[in-house]
Design a protein around this motif. Structure first.
Motif, PDB file in Angstrom:
ATOM      1  N   ARG A 157     -11.259  -9.501  -2.565  1.00  0.00           N
ATOM      2  CA  ARG A 157     -10.854 -10.057  -1.262  1.00  0.00           C
ATOM      3  C   ARG A 157      -9.631  -9.329  -0.714  1.00  0.00           C
ATOM      4  O   ARG A 157      -9.561  -9.038   0.481  1.00  0.00           O
TER       5      ARG A 157
ATOM      6  N   SER B  48     -18.206 -12.343   3.243  1.00  0.00           N
ATOM      7  CA  SER B  48     -18.659 -13.738   3.119  1.00  0.00           C
ATOM      8  C   SER B  48     -19.186 -14.015   1.724  1.00  0.00           C
ATOM      9  O   SER B  48     -18.960 -15.100   1.166  1.00  0.00           O
TER      10      SER B  48
ATOM     11  N   ASP C 123     -16.313 -14.611  -0.477  1.00  0.00           N
ATOM     12  CA  ASP C 123     -15.798 -15.976  -0.326  1.00  0.00           C
ATOM     13  C   ASP C 123     -16.662 -16.983  -1.073  1.00  0.00           C
ATOM     14  O   ASP C 123     -16.139 -17.940  -1.668  1.00  0.00           O
ATOM     15  N   MET C 124     -17.976 -16.786  -1.061  1.00  0.00           N
ATOM     16  CA  MET C 124     -18.866 -17.682  -1.809  1.00  0.00           C
ATOM     17  C   MET C 124     -18.603 -17.574  -3.315  1.00  0.00           C
ATOM     18  O   MET C 124     -18.598 -18.586  -4.028  1.00  0.00           O
TER      19      MET C 124
ATOM     20  N   THR D 228     -15.430 -19.407  -4.062  1.00  0.00           N
ATOM     21  CA  THR D 228     -15.678 -20.845  -4.003  1.00  0.00           C
ATOM     22  C   THR D 228     -16.333 -21.332  -5.289  1.00  0.00           C
ATOM     23  O   THR D 228     -15.933 -22.354  -5.867  1.00  0.00           O
ATOM     24  N   LYS D 229     -17.335 -20.602  -5.762  1.00  0.00           N
ATOM     25  CA  LYS D 229     -18.018 -21.005  -7.000  1.00  0.00           C
ATOM     26  C   LYS D 229     -17.079 -20.934  -8.203  1.00  0.00           C
ATOM     27  O   LYS D 229     -17.162 -21.773  -9.109  1.00  0.00           O
TER      28      LYS D 229
ATOM     29  N   LEU E  97     -13.784 -21.417  -8.056  1.00  0.00           N
ATOM     30  CA  LEU E  97     -12.910 -22.585  -7.937  1.00  0.00           C
ATOM     31  C   LEU E  97     -13.631 -23.856  -8.372  1.00  0.00           C
ATOM     32  O   LEU E  97     -13.040 -24.734  -9.004  1.00  0.00           O
ATOM     33  N   ARG E  98     -14.919 -23.945  -8.052  1.00  0.00           N
ATOM     34  CA  ARG E  98     -15.714 -25.087  -8.516  1.00  0.00           C
ATOM     35  C   ARG E  98     -15.752 -25.110 -10.040  1.00  0.00           C
ATOM     36  O   ARG E  98     -15.604 -26.166 -10.660  1.00  0.00           O
TER      37      ARG E  98
ATOM     38  N   ASN F 137     -23.311 -22.049 -11.548  1.00  0.00           N
ATOM     39  CA  ASN F 137     -22.363 -21.272 -10.740  1.00  0.00           C
ATOM     40  C   ASN F 137     -22.227 -19.852 -11.266  1.00  0.00           C
ATOM     41  O   ASN F 137     -22.167 -18.902 -10.483  1.00  0.00           O
TER      42      ASN F 137
END
Length: 182
Positions: A49, A128, A131-132, A135-136, A138-139, A159
């Protein structure tokens, strides 16, 4: 090339890196807990990123980081299958066998989801997808902090598999961009 051909080409390149590092280091990653692999993947995704928005100070590019996400993701899936250990307990042949097993199941998941989503990833930007992936991760960190407990969500394994697939989609995109520039 079809999606599966492109996917397999990128996966094979990732496997070659995995095998080369296996020769250099052995299966030293076997001592890592899944949460450690999540954190290592998070570092790689954060670097991607950063490189997508700032000029790099170390000119390696993002492709090697996506390769690392694929390989760490598959290592994490292996770790979820095997008992925890504090020593290297598998040889290179077994590590590669497990890599192939988990990459095959991840590929099957990709084929099913790719069908259902109508290859939507092809219309996504690599940023993008990054970012996905973040996100995964962080999940996964949240799930790991909750001792693996979820109420309605898939677990860390799902994930990890999605991250592997997203990273491979990014590598496909990057190769296509590189080929267009030529």
């Amino acid at each position: 090339m079809s999606t599966i051909e492109e996917y397999n080409r990128e996966l094979e390149a990732c496997r070659k890196v995995f095998s080369a590092k296996l020769r250099d280091y052995g299966a030293s990653w076997r001592i890592m807990r899944p949460a450690t692999l999540t954190d290592q993947m998070f570092i790689k995704a954060k670097r991607i990123r950063t490189l997508q928005s700032e000029e790099a100070r170390v000119a390696e590019g993002v492709a090697p980081e996506f390769v690392a996400l694929v390989n760490y993701g598959i290592m994490a899936l292996i770790q979820l299958e095997l008992e925890p250990t504090v020593s290297v307990d598998i040889d290179a042949a077994r590590a590669e066998e497990l890599y192939d097993k988990h990459s095959a199941s991840t590929r099957s998941l990709m084929e099913a989801k790719n069908h259902d989503y109508g290859e939507a990833w092809r219309d996504m930007r690599v940023s993008s997808i990054t970012d996905m992936i973040l996100t995964k991760l962080l999940r996964n960190k949240e799930i790991e902090d909750n001792n693996g407990m979820t109420l309605v969500s898939e677990g860390v394994d799902g994930n990890y598999a999605d991250i592997v697939n997203y990273a491979l989609f990014s590598l496909i995109h990057l190769r296509a961009e590189d080929e267009q520039r030529r």
